[in-house]
Design an enzyme around this catalytic site. Structure first.
Site, short mmCIF file in Angstrom:
data_model
loop_
_atom_site.label_atom_id
_atom_site.label_comp_id
_atom_site.label_asym_id
_atom_site.label_seq_id
_atom_site.Cartn_x
_atom_site.Cartn_y
_atom_site.Cartn_z
N ASP A 80 -16.85 -41.84 -35.13
CA ASP A 80 -15.60 -41.76 -34.38
C ASP A 80 -15.82 -40.86 -33.16
O ASP A 80 -16.31 -39.74 -33.28
CB ASP A 80 -14.53 -41.16 -35.31
N HIS A 81 -15.50 -41.36 -31.98
CA HIS A 81 -15.59 -40.57 -30.75
C HIS A 81 -16.97 -39.98 -30.48
O HIS A 81 -17.09 -38.76 -30.25
CB HIS A 81 -14.53 -39.45 -30.71
N HIS A 178 -3.26 -38.70 -30.32
CA HIS A 178 -3.95 -38.10 -31.46
C HIS A 178 -3.10 -36.97 -32.03
O HIS A 178 -2.41 -36.27 -31.29
CB HIS A 178 -5.30 -37.51 -31.03
ZN LIG Z 1 -9.40 -41.28 -31.70
#
Ligand SMILES: [Zn+2]
Length: 286
Positions: A80-81, A178
């Site tokens: 993720d990311h 987020h």
């Molecule tokens: Zn994200």
């Protein structure tokens, strides 16, 4: 069954549902998301953020891979990311079957160049790539990367980005943030923009930061071209709210008495997401 992110999402795109990508930060959470996905017979993306892998330690990866292989549902292990080319290569070497390279805070041309470079390397070894265009907001200092203001994804830019980079999936900014929304901020999804982007590009779309958006909007997104939805804050809040309650009994010290009720609380939220995304029972399609 361990599979690549694009194999997982191609089926989701064809059948108009979204696979939940649950972020896990420790072994207890990993076991909880695996257990609920098997109970619901839902495909699963185990998402691990660079901060989370730093907390877990890279040595956890053989266990995650083994657990995914053994699962009775299809599972992808997703970075993720990912922030840099080097970080993504390290993840591929560690056994991730799907990676995200997040160049969304870069100027468009630099985002294209970085993402295309990652795609070339990842595709050479059968790993799928998620790029991001537009900036997803953030709600507080604890949230993942994000901007204070949302820059919505432009459909024409999305077409160019997908063509020039060769990404398998695209994270878009259509009004999510987020983290957890403060009570004075009202989340709202631009579903018209989603439909416009979905009609223009032919890769599965990804929604980040959908923790507080109304269920009706998220449910509609899941049947309108979004095939992966990241869930991090919601399940962690459920886990630790229960942990605070359990730990009120100061005599407790053994994780095998403290963690199971926390896992149950996480599983209840995860089950609701799986149902909302239309992913329950979809494991049989693989
Ligand atoms: Zn994200």
């Amino acid at each position: 069954m361990l599979i690549s992110g694009s194999d997982l999402l191609t089926v989701a795109a064809k059948n108009s549902f979204a696979v939940p990508a649950f972020n896990v930060s420790d072994y207890s959470m990993l076991n909880a998301v695996l257990a609920i996905s098997e109970e619901k017979q839902s495909p699963l993306i185990i998402a691990i953020h660079p901060n989370e892998i730093a907390n877990l330690g890279w040595d956890v990866m053989p266990s995650v891979i083994q657990a995914a292989r053994r699962a009775s549902v299809p599972v992808a292990i997703h970075l993720d990311h990912g922030a840099t080319y080097e970080q993504v290569l390290q993840a591929i070497q560690g056994g991730f079957t799907s990676v995200m390279i997040d160049g969304s805070m870069l100027p468009f041309e630099e985002n294209v160049a970085l993402t295309a470079r990652v795609v070339e390397a990842a595709h050479a070894v059968g790993v799928s790539v998620e790029g991001e265009l537009g900036t997803i907001g953030k709600t507080d200092g604890y949230a993942e990367e994000g901007a204070d203001t949302i820059i919505y994804t432009d459909p024409a830019d999305a077409v160019t980005f997908v063509e020039r980079t060769g990404v398998d999936t695209l994270a878009i900014a259509i009004g999510t943030r987020h983290g957890i929304y403060p009570s004075d901020l009202q989340p709202e999804l631009k579903l018209d923009l989603l439909r416009e982007i979905d009609a223009a590009v032919d890769v599965p779309l990804v929604l980040h930061g959908g923790s507080n958006n109304p269920d009706a909007e998220i449910g509609e997104a899941a049947s309108s071209g979004v095939n992966k939805i990241n869930i991090s804050s919601d399940i962690k809040v459920a886990y630790y709210l229960k942990a605070r309650e359990v730990l009120a009994d100061t005599n407790l010290r053994e994780p095998d008495t403290i963690q199971p009720p926390c896992r149950d609380a996480l599983k209840a939220v995860a089950a609701q997401k799986i149902d909302l995304f239309g992913a329950a029972g979809k494991a049989e399609l693989y």
